[in-house]
Write a protein that holds these residues in place. Structure first.
Motif, mmCIF file in Angstrom:
data_model
loop_
_atom_site.group_PDB
_atom_site.id
_atom_site.type_symbol
_atom_site.label_atom_id
_atom_site.label_comp_id
_atom_site.label_asym_id
_atom_site.label_seq_id
_atom_site.Cartn_x
_atom_site.Cartn_y
_atom_site.Cartn_z
ATOM 1 N N LEU A 32 9.777 6.546 -2.233
ATOM 2 C CA LEU A 32 10.575 5.392 -1.817
ATOM 3 C C LEU A 32 11.925 5.837 -1.282
ATOM 4 N N THR A 36 13.184 4.685 2.347
ATOM 5 C CA THR A 36 14.370 3.846 2.525
ATOM 6 C C THR A 36 15.466 4.593 3.276
ATOM 7 N N PRO A 43 15.866 -0.260 -1.461
ATOM 8 C CA PRO A 43 14.555 -0.644 -2.002
ATOM 9 C C PRO A 43 14.303 -2.145 -2.050
ATOM 10 N N TYR A 47 10.976 -4.023 -0.404
ATOM 11 C CA TYR A 47 10.032 -4.889 -1.123
ATOM 12 C C TYR A 47 10.033 -6.304 -0.563
ATOM 13 N N SER A 48 11.200 -6.789 -0.146
ATOM 14 C CA SER A 48 11.287 -8.132 0.415
ATOM 15 C C SER A 48 10.517 -8.239 1.727
ATOM 16 N N GLY A 51 6.620 -6.054 0.643
ATOM 17 C CA GLY A 51 5.918 -6.301 -0.617
ATOM 18 C C GLY A 51 5.788 -5.095 -1.517
ATOM 19 N N SER A 52 5.510 -3.944 -0.920
ATOM 20 C CA SER A 52 5.292 -2.726 -1.697
ATOM 21 C C SER A 52 5.234 -1.535 -0.744
ATOM 22 N N LYS A 53 5.183 -0.362 -1.314
ATOM 23 C CA LYS A 53 4.999 0.836 -0.505
ATOM 24 C C LYS A 53 3.659 0.769 0.221
#
Length: 200
Positions: A32, A36, A43, A47-48, A51-53
């Motif tokens: 991550l 980023t 981070p 995610y916003s 949603g996820s990696k």
């Protein structure tokens, strides 16, 4: 004092930067922090937006697959089986050694050294590679029906041969093999192709 909104970022540019990280380090190898930093976001913003990696990887994969799909479509539209194969191999050599991204292929590098948690990603990449192989096989089967390949030609084996070449080229490209060297390998592969696919 009211807090300002988080700085907006360009999704398209962020996905391109993430794609470069995934190409360089694979899915699990890309942390991550790596992502980023490359994307210029924090981070929570990642995610916003994604949603996820895994969600981010799938966005990057869609971008990459669109480019690769265009390459495959152009190759399949060539008038002869040999032209299809040559166009595909030379186009792939160019894609895998482009100067604007890390060398190699996301469909190959992305799944290397994936643990159990990344099984869905491994399966997705395998499915996409298999879909490309099936599309090539279907084109070669058509060539056989049209007499462009000999009656004893094996389209499935020929398509697998080309797929193995493409994946091998990806591994070598990621290790620093130059485009000119990949094209030399394509020259040799085309000689082998002639022995198996020349109409009799």
């Amino acid at each position: 004092m009211a807090m300002g909104r988080p700085r907006a970022f360009n999704i398209d540019e962020a996905v391109e930067q993430a794609l470069q990280v995934f190409l360089s380090k694979g899915y699990e190898g890309a942390s991550l922090a790596d992502l980023t930093q490359a994307m210029g976001i924090n981070p929570p913003s990642l995610y916003s937006a994604f949603g996820s990696k895994e969600g981010l990887f799938r966005k990057a994969l869609e971008r990459y697959a669109g480019e690769r799909g265009a390459c495959l479509s152009e190759a399949l539209a060539q008038p002869t089986a040999r032209a299809v194969v040559e166009h595909l191999l030379r186009a792939v050599a160019g894609l895998q050694t482009g100067a604007h991204r890390p060398q190699g292929c996301l469909l190959v590098q992305g799944a290397l050294v994936c643990g159990d948690a990344a099984q869905p990603i491994r399966e997705e990449l395998s499915s996409r590679r298999e879909a490309s192989r099936r599309a090539l096989q279907a084109r070669l089967e058509r060539a056989k029906k049209e007499g462009d390949l000999p009656r004893d030609a094996n389209p499935a084996a020929l398509a697998l041969f080309v797929s193995i070449l493409i994946q091998g080229m990806a591994v070598h490209a990621s290790a620093g093999t130059r485009r000119e060297e990949l094209h030399q390998a394509v020259d040799v592969a085309l000689l082998a192709w002639e022995t198996k696919s020349r109409p009799r």
